[in-house]
Design a protein around this motif. Structure first.
Motif, mmCIF file in Angstrom:
data_model
loop_
_atom_site.group_PDB
_atom_site.id
_atom_site.type_symbol
_atom_site.label_atom_id
_atom_site.label_comp_id
_atom_site.label_asym_id
_atom_site.label_seq_id
_atom_site.Cartn_x
_atom_site.Cartn_y
_atom_site.Cartn_z
ATOM 1 N N PRO A 239 24.073 -21.252 -60.988
ATOM 2 C CA PRO A 239 24.562 -20.346 -59.940
ATOM 3 C C PRO A 239 23.687 -20.454 -58.695
ATOM 4 C CG PRO A 239 24.518 -19.230 -62.053
ATOM 5 C CD PRO A 239 23.811 -20.552 -62.254
ATOM 6 N N LYS B 96 33.770 -22.204 -57.884
ATOM 7 C CA LYS B 96 33.300 -20.812 -57.840
ATOM 8 C C LYS B 96 32.872 -20.335 -59.224
ATOM 9 C CE LYS B 96 33.674 -17.745 -55.236
ATOM 10 N NZ LYS B 96 32.790 -16.970 -54.404
ATOM 11 N N ASN C 174 31.645 -21.939 -61.530
ATOM 12 C CA ASN C 174 30.361 -22.550 -61.874
ATOM 13 C C ASN C 174 29.221 -22.072 -60.979
ATOM 14 O OD1 ASN C 174 30.570 -24.501 -64.161
ATOM 15 N ND2 ASN C 174 32.302 -25.195 -62.931
ATOM 16 N N GLY C 175 29.495 -21.149 -60.075
ATOM 17 C CA GLY C 175 28.436 -20.548 -59.270
ATOM 18 C C GLY C 175 28.095 -21.273 -57.992
#
Length: 164
Positions: free
Chosen positions: A52, A76, A78-79
């Motif tokens: 993240p 997103k 996966n950060g």
């Protein structure tokens, strides 16, 4: 708003079929499951190593191809905190902004960044800071900043709908 993260660097013409493989377009609807397939054909190590707050850096024509929203969603999930590119397709750009994923076009910064570097982005002042220097980009207009700060288009509309 400041973002600092480790870089995942890719080249030119990374299309939405590469970001989220087209073979899953109509079979995977769960966002967490989408995230498991992010960039799998381009970088098989991405999903197991991304953290993240990491930042994607790409070349020209990032996000070309279809208007596939999953190409933003899988990043997103996966950060990924931001994307810095030499150029971006307009539909992918808008999909990213709608999901509060800032896409910064700053070719000079891209050229100075290497895979694994840590960079910082000052969205308010339009600056990308790399180990090789400071690079300027045009800051987002207030409405785009508001979308990003609200967490995307839907939260932004929900927060602002009654203010007119």
């Amino acid at each position: 708003m400041n973002i600092t993260g480790k870089v995942w660097k890719y080249g030119d013409n990374v299309d939405t079929d590469v970001i989220f493989p087209g073979k899953y377009t109509y079979t995977i609807t769960d966002e967490k499951e989408m995230g498991k397939h992010a960039l799998e054909d381009l970088d098989p190590d991405f999903v197991s190593n991304v953290q993240p707050g990491d930042i994607i850096v790409g070349g020209r024509n990032w996000g070309c191809g279809s208007s596939r929203q999953q190409a933003v969603t899988c990043l997103k999930v996966n950060g990924i905190a931001a994307i810095v590119v030499k150029g971006v397709s307009r539909i992918h750009y808008r999909n990213a902004i709608n999901e509060a994923l800032p896409v910064i076009v700053c070719p000079e910064a891209v050229d100075s960044i290497e895979q694994g570097d840590t960079i910082s982005i000052d969205l308010s002042n339009g600056k990308v800071y790399t180990r090789k220097g400071e690079f300027s980009f045009k800051p987002f207009p207030p409405v785009i900043t508001g979308l990003i700060e609200s967490g995307g288009l839907i939260p932004f509309v929900n927060e602002n709908l009654g203010k007119r």
